[in-house]
Design a protein around this motif. Sequence first.
Motif, short mmCIF file in Angstrom:
data_model
loop_
_atom_site.label_atom_id
_atom_site.label_comp_id
_atom_site.label_asym_id
_atom_site.label_seq_id
_atom_site.Cartn_x
_atom_site.Cartn_y
_atom_site.Cartn_z
N LEU A 42 0.78 -1.44 -0.26
CA LEU A 42 -0.03 0.40 -0.48
C LEU A 42 0.90 1.43 -0.50
CD1 LEU A 42 -3.25 1.00 0.31
CD2 LEU A 42 -2.60 1.06 2.55
N GLY A 43 0.71 2.06 -1.16
CA GLY A 43 2.12 3.83 -1.08
C GLY A 43 3.18 2.72 -1.62
N ASP A 44 3.63 3.98 -1.56
CA ASP A 44 5.88 3.68 -2.29
C ASP A 44 6.89 4.58 -1.11
OD1 ASP A 44 5.12 6.13 -1.91
OD2 ASP A 44 5.37 6.47 -4.98
N THR A 45 6.15 3.97 0.22
CA THR A 45 6.71 4.63 1.27
C THR A 45 6.97 3.65 1.82
OG1 THR A 45 6.74 6.78 0.64
CG2 THR A 45 7.83 6.84 2.74
N THR A 46 8.05 2.78 2.12
CA THR A 46 8.89 1.95 3.25
C THR A 46 9.33 2.55 4.33
OG1 THR A 46 8.46 0.43 1.45
CG2 THR A 46 9.98 -0.02 4.30
N LEU A 47 8.49 3.00 6.08
CA LEU A 47 9.14 3.53 7.07
C LEU A 47 9.63 2.22 7.96
CD1 LEU A 47 8.99 5.19 9.25
CD2 LEU A 47 6.44 4.65 10.55
N ILE A 48 11.06 2.33 8.35
CA ILE A 48 12.56 2.25 8.83
C ILE A 48 12.60 2.86 10.27
CG2 ILE A 48 14.22 0.87 8.83
CD1 ILE A 48 14.37 1.11 5.77
N GLN A 49 12.01 2.49 11.64
CA GLN A 49 12.47 2.92 12.85
C GLN A 49 13.09 2.23 13.06
OE1 GLN A 49 7.75 3.34 13.73
NE2 GLN A 49 8.28 5.20 13.86
N VAL A 50 14.28 3.10 13.61
CA VAL A 50 15.22 2.46 14.43
C VAL A 50 16.21 2.63 15.40
CG1 VAL A 50 18.11 1.79 14.63
CG2 VAL A 50 16.67 1.29 12.42
N SER A 51 16.22 2.28 16.35
CA SER A 51 16.76 3.52 17.94
C SER A 51 17.60 1.95 18.66
CB SER A 51 15.14 3.71 18.85
OG SER A 51 14.11 3.00 18.72
N GLN A 52 17.31 2.14 20.54
CA GLN A 52 18.34 1.49 21.00
C GLN A 52 17.69 1.30 21.96
OE1 GLN A 52 22.23 3.81 22.19
NE2 GLN A 52 21.50 5.25 20.62
N SER A 53 17.33 -0.47 22.40
CA SER A 53 17.05 -0.34 24.20
C SER A 53 17.41 0.21 25.60
CB SER A 53 17.34 -1.78 23.71
OG SER A 53 18.58 -2.23 24.30
N ILE A 54 16.87 0.41 26.22
CA ILE A 54 16.78 1.18 27.73
C ILE A 54 17.16 -0.07 28.36
CG2 ILE A 54 16.81 2.42 29.30
CD1 ILE A 54 15.01 3.62 26.97
N THR A 55 18.54 -0.63 28.66
CA THR A 55 18.13 -1.87 30.16
C THR A 55 18.43 -1.18 31.29
OG1 THR A 55 20.99 -0.61 30.80
CG2 THR A 55 20.94 -2.09 28.87
N VAL A 56 17.63 -2.55 32.16
CA VAL A 56 17.39 -2.91 32.97
C VAL A 56 17.05 -1.63 33.68
CG1 VAL A 56 17.59 -4.70 33.90
CG2 VAL A 56 15.66 -3.99 34.39
N ASN A 57 18.49 -1.58 34.02
CA ASN A 57 19.07 -0.97 35.81
C ASN A 57 19.64 0.38 34.82
OD1 ASN A 57 21.06 -1.42 34.03
ND2 ASN A 57 21.99 -3.14 35.56
#
Length: 321
Positions: A42-57
């Motif tokens: 659907l459409g012509d744009t593929t979203l890519i979301q990249v971030s970093q995890s946060i550790t439990v502490n």
Amino acid sequence: MKYRFIYIASLLIILSSCTYEFNINDVETKRKPVVFCMPNTLGDTTLIQVSQSITVNNKGINITAKPDISFKLNGEEKEIKYTDKATDLLPANSYYVLGKLKEGDKINLEASYPDMPIARSSTVIPQSFPLDKWDMILKDGSYGREIQFRISFTDNEETKDYYGMRIIRKTKTHYYGEADDEENIEGINLQLDEEPLLFNKVGFDEIFDITKTYYRDIYLWDDTMLNGKSYTLYPSTYYYENYNNNERIETIKFKIYLYRFSEEMYKYLKSVNDINNNELGEYGLAPIRSHYTNIENGIGLLGGCNIYETDWIDNLKEKRK
């Protein structure tokens, strides 16, 4: 019955509670890339979301550098674009790839930060939804008139398939005078009393009358009950007539979305539903469920989807006797 169950469950938790303590600062954890990408037709744009995890502490170095991303379509490297501002299609601080996708396209995605492992995954755009026909009728329901959608399709016996359905309603209000027009678009929480493929309370759900909810009103199923057969869905919703008086005109339209998911995307959406519907787990009476991920060395999802979309469908009109 449901409230009685909640009371009993709460009492059991209180009686079985303990006072054991542990220090999370001693837990050894590492940050990982978090990647979400759901390529579709659907459409012509593929979203890519990249971030970093946060550790439990919250230990570890918070890397401020932008991620290194590789997006390959059928083995060909595609240009990664970036926007720091939100648009109609994209949230702020997101990456994207331009180009229309089709059935059978294979996507390979990698993302990395300095001093982190390379997160990677792959997916394939599945075949189109095997729609035969759709229709709408007006009928008498338990609490008044209803619109019933009738969606017929034929499953492929030779493949394992994963499907979805979402129906949205657009209400547009035109005011006579100087007031601005209003438009509201929302997903419909469908009634499934006459839909055995989706309305299947068993076990504790049946005993305690627990009704399942579906994430963003996307109703999911696989072909376990179909095995290559033709089938017709019968979801329904309350009927509201178009409205017209001396002050305003209110018109209603519908749109049907039909999905064919890759296995990874289906498993992720199902895990979200399982978490949201895990009422027994909230009271310590069932295992805690976790989100599905198919990102190697990371967290998140890369899952393909083929989407069928109707045009806007006019509201049905009641026949006057």
